[in-house]
Design a protein around this motif. Structure first.
Motif, PDB file in Angstrom:
ATOM      1  N   LYS A   1      21.877   9.704   2.015  1.00 40.48           N
ATOM      2  CA  LYS A   1      22.269   9.069   0.755  1.00 40.48           C
ATOM      3  C   LYS A   1      23.058  10.040  -0.118  1.00 40.48           C
ATOM      4  CE  LYS A   1      22.069   5.459  -1.909  1.00 40.48           C
ATOM      5  NZ  LYS A   1      22.781   4.240  -1.552  1.00 40.48           N
ATOM      6  N   TYR A   2      22.595  11.278  -0.215  1.00 41.85           N
ATOM      7  CA  TYR A   2      23.288  12.290  -1.006  1.00 41.85           C
ATOM      8  C   TYR A   2      24.709  12.496  -0.490  1.00 41.85           C
ATOM      9  CZ  TYR A   2      24.476  16.832  -2.978  1.00 41.85           C
ATOM     10  OH  TYR A   2      25.115  17.859  -3.612  1.00 41.85           O
ATOM     11  N   LEU A   3      24.843  12.661   0.821  1.00 38.22           N
ATOM     12  CA  LEU A   3      26.163  12.886   1.411  1.00 38.22           C
ATOM     13  C   LEU A   3      27.045  11.646   1.277  1.00 38.22           C
ATOM     14  CD1 LEU A   3      25.115  14.883   4.590  1.00 38.22           C
ATOM     15  CD2 LEU A   3      26.094  15.775   2.465  1.00 38.22           C
ATOM     16  N   GLU A   4      26.464  10.487   1.464  1.00 35.43           N
ATOM     17  CA  GLU A   4      27.220   9.238   1.332  1.00 35.43           C
ATOM     18  C   GLU A   4      27.754   9.068  -0.093  1.00 35.43           C
ATOM     19  OE1 GLU A   4      25.742   4.721   0.945  1.00 35.43           O
ATOM     20  OE2 GLU A   4      25.233   5.651   2.873  1.00 35.43           O
ATOM     21  N   LEU A   5      26.916   9.296  -1.086  1.00 36.24           N
ATOM     22  CA  LEU A   5      27.343   9.153  -2.477  1.00 36.24           C
ATOM     23  C   LEU A   5      28.361  10.224  -2.874  1.00 36.24           C
ATOM     24  CD1 LEU A   5      23.957   8.199  -4.162  1.00 36.24           C
ATOM     25  CD2 LEU A   5      25.969   6.731  -3.861  1.00 36.24           C
ATOM     26  N   THR A   6      28.172  11.436  -2.378  1.00 31.21           N
ATOM     27  CA  THR A   6      29.128  12.508  -2.675  1.00 31.21           C
ATOM     28  C   THR A   6      30.486  12.179  -2.069  1.00 31.21           C
ATOM     29  OG1 THR A   6      27.335  14.119  -2.741  1.00 31.21           O
ATOM     30  CG2 THR A   6      29.566  14.986  -2.480  1.00 31.21           C
TER      31      THR A   6
ATOM     32  N   ASN B   1      21.062  24.964   4.934  1.00 30.26           N
ATOM     33  CA  ASN B   1      20.452  24.239   6.051  1.00 30.26           C
ATOM     34  C   ASN B   1      18.973  23.983   5.808  1.00 30.26           C
ATOM     35  OD1 ASN B   1      22.608  23.736   7.854  1.00 30.26           O
ATOM     36  ND2 ASN B   1      22.552  25.852   8.565  1.00 30.26           N
ATOM     37  N   ASP B   2      18.285  24.973   5.248  1.00 30.94           N
ATOM     38  CA  ASP B   2      16.858  24.810   4.954  1.00 30.94           C
ATOM     39  C   ASP B   2      16.619  23.678   3.953  1.00 30.94           C
ATOM     40  OD1 ASP B   2      16.303  26.913   6.655  1.00 30.94           O
ATOM     41  OD2 ASP B   2      15.889  28.360   5.050  1.00 30.94           O
ATOM     42  N   ILE B   3      17.482  23.587   2.952  1.00 34.43           N
ATOM     43  CA  ILE B   3      17.332  22.518   1.959  1.00 34.43           C
ATOM     44  C   ILE B   3      17.473  21.158   2.625  1.00 34.43           C
ATOM     45  CG2 ILE B   3      18.417  21.417  -0.055  1.00 34.43           C
ATOM     46  CD1 ILE B   3      19.081  24.350  -0.993  1.00 34.43           C
ATOM     47  N   PHE B   4      18.524  20.990   3.421  1.00 36.56           N
ATOM     48  CA  PHE B   4      18.714  19.701   4.091  1.00 36.56           C
ATOM     49  C   PHE B   4      17.609  19.416   5.097  1.00 36.56           C
ATOM     50  CE2 PHE B   4      23.458  19.872   3.024  1.00 36.56           C
ATOM     51  CZ  PHE B   4      23.318  18.966   1.991  1.00 36.56           C
ATOM     52  N   ALA B   5      17.064  20.439   5.724  1.00 38.46           N
ATOM     53  CA  ALA B   5      15.965  20.249   6.671  1.00 38.46           C
ATOM     54  C   ALA B   5      14.680  19.836   5.949  1.00 38.46           C
ATOM     55  CB  ALA B   5      15.735  21.520   7.481  1.00 38.46           C
TER      56      ALA B   5
ATOM     57  N   LYS C   1      15.395  12.712   5.765  1.00 37.34           N
ATOM     58  CA  LYS C   1      16.675  12.399   6.399  1.00 37.34           C
ATOM     59  C   LYS C   1      17.447  11.345   5.595  1.00 37.34           C
ATOM     60  CE  LYS C   1      18.595  10.759  10.731  1.00 37.34           C
ATOM     61  NZ  LYS C   1      19.511  11.539  11.375  1.00 37.34           N
ATOM     62  N   GLU C   2      16.743  10.333   5.095  1.00 35.89           N
ATOM     63  CA  GLU C   2      17.385   9.279   4.313  1.00 35.89           C
ATOM     64  C   GLU C   2      17.985   9.822   3.018  1.00 35.89           C
ATOM     65  OE1 GLU C   2      13.999   9.021   5.227  1.00 35.89           O
ATOM     66  OE2 GLU C   2      14.466   7.912   7.062  1.00 35.89           O
ATOM     67  N   ASP C   3      17.291  10.775   2.394  1.00 37.53           N
ATOM     68  CA  ASP C   3      17.801  11.387   1.165  1.00 37.53           C
ATOM     69  C   ASP C   3      19.066  12.195   1.435  1.00 37.53           C
ATOM     70  OD1 ASP C   3      15.734  10.265  -0.282  1.00 37.53           O
ATOM     71  OD2 ASP C   3      14.509  12.095  -0.268  1.00 37.53           O
TER      72      ASP C   3
END
Length: 150
Positions: A126-131, A113-117, A121-123
């Protein structure tokens, strides 16, 4: 026939192995085998209880490996199993299990959670969308490959 590994595929394989190794290392440093950590993590994702079939489905680990981890966690007093319908079992954390989860799986969840925080937000999107896109494409191509094999 020697398969061709593109530069991108080699990099992808390296990164996924390194991520797996990082999860393995933190599991060991928190004093828990990988399979037990995955069980605890999956239960935490749901709350204090989780269907056994959901642990198998969400983890991608064999039912045999999950059952071994469950037996170990049950022997330690961290979980108990209860019937949930005719053909289903629910895996629940004991009070000790809740404390163990707080010291182990919850620590990993907090790191994630800390990493995503920390990321923009756009990154994250994008990361989740591409995965997700990679997963969808892989599953489709794997199904196509399997249907040609028959």
């Amino acid at each position: 026939m020697k398969p061709h590994f593109s530069k991108e595929l080699r990099r992808y394989n390296y990164l996924t192995r390194e991520i797996d190794a990082a999860y393995h290392e933190i599991s060991l440093s928190l004093g828990m085998p990988d399979s037990s950590m995955i069980v605890m993590y999956t239960i935490c994702d749901t709350g204090d209880c989780c269907l056994l079939q959901d642990i198998c489905r969400k983890s991608g680990i064999s039912k045999q490996t999950i059952n071994s981890a469950l037996r170990k966690l049950e022997a330690e007093g961290a979980i108990y199993l209860e019937t949930a319908g005719i053909r289903h079992k629910k895996v629940c954390l004991t009070e000790y299990g809740k404390q163990l989860a707080k010291r182990t799986a919850a620590q990993i969840i907090q790191i994630e959670n800390d990493i995503f925080a920390y990321w923009e937000k756009e990154d994250v999107e994008k990361y989740l969308e591409l995965t997700e896109r990679y997963l969808h494409d892989f599953k489709k191509r794997a199904a196509d490959c399997q249907s040609k094999k028959v």
